[in-house]
Scaffold this motif. Structure first.
Motif, PDB file in Angstrom:
ATOM      1  N   ARG A 103      19.263  21.627  58.299  1.00 13.53           N
ATOM      2  CA  ARG A 103      19.519  23.037  58.038  1.00 13.53           C
ATOM      3  C   ARG A 103      20.692  23.513  57.078  1.00 13.53           C
ATOM      4  O   ARG A 103      20.914  24.274  56.357  1.00 13.53           O
ATOM      5  CB  ARG A 103      19.638  23.741  59.285  1.00 13.53           C
ATOM      6  N   GLY A 104      21.843  22.456  57.401  1.00 12.79           N
ATOM      7  CA  GLY A 104      22.996  22.671  56.449  1.00 12.79           C
ATOM      8  C   GLY A 104      23.057  22.089  55.059  1.00 12.79           C
ATOM      9  O   GLY A 104      24.112  22.082  54.310  1.00 12.79           O
ATOM     10  N   ALA A 125      24.191  24.416  52.405  1.00 14.54           N
ATOM     11  CA  ALA A 125      25.351  25.109  52.803  1.00 14.54           C
ATOM     12  C   ALA A 125      26.243  25.181  51.454  1.00 14.54           C
ATOM     13  O   ALA A 125      26.625  26.424  51.187  1.00 14.54           O
ATOM     14  CB  ALA A 125      25.872  24.760  53.928  1.00 14.54           C
ATOM     15  N   ASN A 169      17.911  26.070  55.371  1.00 17.33           N
ATOM     16  CA  ASN A 169      18.289  26.670  56.444  1.00 17.33           C
ATOM     17  C   ASN A 169      17.078  27.369  57.260  1.00 17.33           C
ATOM     18  O   ASN A 169      16.903  28.560  57.312  1.00 17.33           O
ATOM     19  CB  ASN A 169      19.388  27.874  56.324  1.00 17.33           C
ATOM     20  N   GLN A 206      24.372  28.797  51.395  1.00 17.05           N
ATOM     21  CA  GLN A 206      24.655  29.997  52.317  1.00 17.05           C
ATOM     22  C   GLN A 206      26.199  30.013  52.050  1.00 17.05           C
ATOM     23  O   GLN A 206      26.730  31.160  52.508  1.00 17.05           O
ATOM     24  CB  GLN A 206      24.537  29.424  53.814  1.00 17.05           C
TER      25      GLN A 206
END
Length: 837
Positions: A228-229, A232, A219, A150
């Motif tokens: 979810r991270g 990242a 994510n 991300q």
């Protein structure tokens, strides 16, 4: 699948643009540049992302270009080319199509395909991207497996005083040239079982010509916030997040292979980050065949290739027992083995419960072939992994090398592409490379010099624009911004230095004597200029200080117009630099550069290399093709930096700068141009990824798939036999011993040695005479000794006889016993060895 994000209708005549924008072949084919430049010049220069341009350009602009006959002709021409390219079976299809190699799953933590998909940090990712592009060009049946970050890797911003600041901009998936894979029944997701929970992973697809790249993204709204991270950042500092990423890549990545029904005969691990894939592959085989884990691993490892890029043992990813234990227990339950058996795969000493879990060790123990990325790195890697092969000579540690190469069409400029096309034709990087040398040798000095001058001018114009923009963005005074438009001179010798700023790369070696460097730069008759770029890892404070040292020097009043530091080194900047630089400088501390490919990228563009004899340059350098720093065989030693700095200045002052400015009456530097011609013709083909991928196919993949096929036949009958053989050997090994030995000189030497095998079948071992390579170079000597008479009353004792050349003293040769099975990979699969002392 575009309906997931964007369902914008295009005017008639532009229907093919969505397809073009989502095929990352535009990252290496200059043919489409014109389309995006015409559609949105500023967007193309700033983002190099056609998918973004197509989403954000105004409807009126689309309707305008739809009425432009030139624009629609460009689209049609490219679509025709794309169709022909897609149908071409390529070198692999024509040479090996219909054989046993059906597919390769290529796992990598990063992929550098272009700035439109920023999921890479440096050389490892650039190499992985070049592998995918080359596989597409050559028709190799390969898919890539990676992660979608991300925020990706750090973006560098220079503060007003020249210090590196770090930024992590968000990568909006809807603006990246990726889509969910085509699949009936909704978005493809993968479920990864973790201790106490299941992580749901979204799958994204990027089209790289004829090759697919599949990216995992944690994510997902069903995951808990920390999970979810997990994807990242690239290379997070937190060990738990790093471990999660490697579980996602290895285990989740293999689940993608299965979900796609991709026939992955070969699993290629680009570094040890994806090593958990070997366990996932074995687990899958267990489910299909009901074989136990050890047999499943013995079977599947034959089809796994592990490429190590690490030049120092300390750089391998390691996890402390308390961190990895819950995850190892989860894996052990799935594999139906004790937890300690899983942990032992990542240890040097299987029973040492305090030893950290090493991902490279797991990769090695789950692979059938291991390679370094240059000849020198292969030798370094054999030393690094020597502890896993106790008592085996370093030369026999089972690690070979495949020297890296670069995807030339990605790194040649538009002008270089035109020059090579005129000389060698359009298909020059798609097959046999042997004819390229003569074709480039035929280029005239006048043509080469015009080409190089045009390249240098284009780079300087780009550097000025980029420098002005970075000064504007940090609020520089208007008069300073105005002066930035005057830096550099298109007639000066231009040196480039661009790479990650890390201490071992010695990025400030050139500044060892700053006044002497200023003297070189500021000579009126032979001026020199320097363009520098590079960023430090966010947590490397020393690297950041080295950046600051360089930016402070660039700000000096006497050299400000001759030294430029361009911030945020990335692929887009690299492509500009390698096209226009005259001399590419590289100063790593030998042997810390595993390969280094930046210098390879200047070859096709007519740039020359001045580099430490490390990595690829240690095997590429020849007198007349560039310049060398240091000596072959001289590794890091006290005083080496000072010695190399002195040599660097001397070679610049006495050899390089004079040769560049030594001109005939028409202004041509003939000696310099001879180097360019030799470098382009002899080195560019040799260090292309075309050669590299073919080396992997023919030297590693095809032999591996043959071994794999034999081990999988008949419900893995051979794998079970090999597992039984290895277990038996280990249980009975200590019962063997050597007896007396007689040596007679009959030209050659004749060795007769007593061997007592205990409970081991003579067919399960091999007795050899061994001698180290002479002067430490070349291959060791191994001579199979023949079993002859039984030793009376000894049970399982025999006389073994071997003959060796009398050109070497008899004491050079030592008898030894090694495990033997015609289908075993020794010592990779069984590293026992017994020497006669």
């Amino acid at each position: 699948m575009l309906a997931y994000f964007f369902n914008r209708p295009l005017p008639p005549g532009l229907e093919g643009l969505w397809d073009l924008a989502l095929d990352l072949r535009w990252t290496w084919s200059h043919a489409t540049d014109r389309i995006w430049e015409l559609l949105d010049p500023e967007g193309w220069e700033r983002t190099a992302n056609p998918y973004y341009i197509l989403q954000n350009v105004s409807q009126s602009r689309l309707e305008e270009v739809a009425r432009d006959a030139e624009f629609t002709r460009e689209i049609k021409r490219w679509r025709d080319q794309q169709g022909a390219y897609s149908c071409d079976p390529g070198w692999f299809g024509r040479t090996y199509g219909g054989g046993r190699l059906n597919g390769i799953a290529y796992f990598s933590m990063e992929f550098g395909l272009g700035e439109a998909l920023p999921i890479y940090s440096g050389g490892l990712g650039i190499l992985a991207g070049d592998v995918l592009k080359t596989a597409s060009d050559l028709g190799v049946p390969l898919i890539g497996i990676g992660l979608l970050y991300q925020q990706g890797y750090v973006r560098q911003i220079l503060s007003p005083d020249g210090r590196q600041a770090d930024a992590f901009p968000y990568n909006d998936p809807t603006l990246l040239p990726i889509t969910p894979p085509n699949r009936k029944g909704g978005w493809l997701t993968i479920e990864l079982k973790l201790p106490g929970r299941t992580m749901v992973l979204r799958v994204w697809h990027a089209r790289v010509g004829k090759v697919g790249l599949y990216l995992l993204d944690s994510n997902h709204p069903l995951n808990q916030p920390p999970d979810r991270g997990a994807t990242a950042h690239l290379y997070p500092a937190d060990p738990m997040t790093r471990l999660l990423q490697e579980l996602i890549l290895g285990i989740g990545g293999w689940q993608i292979v299965e979900a796609l029904d991709f026939p992955a005969d070969i699993c290629h691990l680009n570094e040890g980050h994806a090593a958990f894939a070997v366990l996932a592959r074995a687990s899958s085989f267990m489910r299909r065949t009901s074989q136990p884990f050890r047999v499943a691993l013995r079977a599947t490892r034959a089809g796994t290739v592990f490429t190590t890029h690490t030049p120092v043992e300390a750089a391998f990813d390691r996890y402390q027992r308390e961190l990895i234990l819950p995850f190892a227990a989860e894996l052990a339950g799935q594999l139906r083995v004790p937890t300690e058996e899983v942990l032992a795969l990542g240890r040097k000493e299987a029973l040492n419960r305090d030893e950290p879990f090493n991902m490279a060790y797991l990769a090695l123990r789950g692979s059938g072939a291991i390679n370094g990325v240059s000849e020198l790195h292969g030798a370094v890697s054999r030393k690094i992994f020597q502890p896993l092969f106790t008592r085996w000579p370093t030369a026999e540690v089972p690690i070979r090398h495949v020297t890296n190469g670069v995807h030339v069409p990605t790194w040649d400029s538009r002008e270089a592409d035109a020059l090579w096309t005129r000389a060698c034709g359009k298909t020059r990087w798609l097959g046999d490379l042997h004819e390229l040398c003569a074709s480039i040798q035929s280029l005239s000095d006048d043509e080469l010099w015009r080409f190089r001058n045009d390249q240098r001018l284009a780079l300087i114009r780009y550097a000025r624009r980029r420098l002005i923009r970075q000064m504007q963005e940090r609020g520089a005074a208007p008069d300073h911004i105005h002066e930035a438009g005057k830096v550099l001179d298109p007639a000066r010798l231009t040196i480039g230095f661009a790479r990650r700023f890390a201490e071992y790369k010695r990025p400030t070696l050139l500044l060892s004597d700053p006044e002497r460097l200023a003297g070189i730069l500021c000579r009126q008759d032979r001026p020199v200029q320097l363009i520098v770029a590079g960023k430090a890892h966010p947590h490397d404070e020393l690297g950041k200080e080295l950046v600051h040292v360089m930016t402070r020097y660039a700000a000096r009043a006497d050299v400000w117009d001759r030294v430029v530091f361009l911030e945020d080194y990335d692929m887009a900047l690299a492509q500009q630099l390698v096209a226009g630089i005259d001399l590419w400088l590289n100063t790593p501390r030998r042997p810390m550069e595993a390969c280094g490919t930046s210098g390879m990228k200047v070859l096709v563009n007519g740039g020359l290399n001045f580099s430490e004899l490390d990595g690829w340059w240690a095997e590429a350098y020849e007198t007349g093709l560039g310049w060398a720093l240091g000596e072959r065989g001289r590794d890091d030693q006290p005083g080496g930096d000072a010695q190399d700095a002195a040599a660097l200045y001397e070679i610049l002052e006495q050899r390089i700068v004079p040769e560049f400015y030594e001109r005939d009456p028409s202004g041509l530097p003939h000696a310099w141009l001879d180097r360019i011609r030799g470098s382009m013709s002899r080195l560019a083909p040799r260090f292309s990824s075309n050669r590299m991928v073919r080396d992997y196919v023919e030297g590693l993949y095809l032999p591996a798939v043959e071994r794999l096929g034999r081990r999988l036949e008949g419900e893995a009958k051979l794998a079970a036999e090999l597992e039984e053989w290895s277990t038996t050997i280990r249980e009975r090994w200590n019962g063997m011993r050597f007896g007396d030995m007689r040596i007679t000189h009959r030209d050659p030497w004749r060795f007769v040695v007593q061997v007592y095998l205990g409970d081991i079948d003579p067919h399960q071992v091999r007795v050899e005479l061994y001698a180290d390579p002479l002067d430490g170079a070349g291959e060791p000597t191994r001579i199979a000794m023949q079993r002859q008479a039984v030793i009376p009353g000894a049970g399982n004792g025999y006389l073994y006889v071997g003959e060796a050349t009398s050109a070497r003293p008899a004491h050079h040769f030592t008898p030894r016993i090694v495990p033997f099975h015609p289908d075993a990979i020794v010592p990779l699969e069984n590293s026992l060895i017994l020497w006669r002392s």
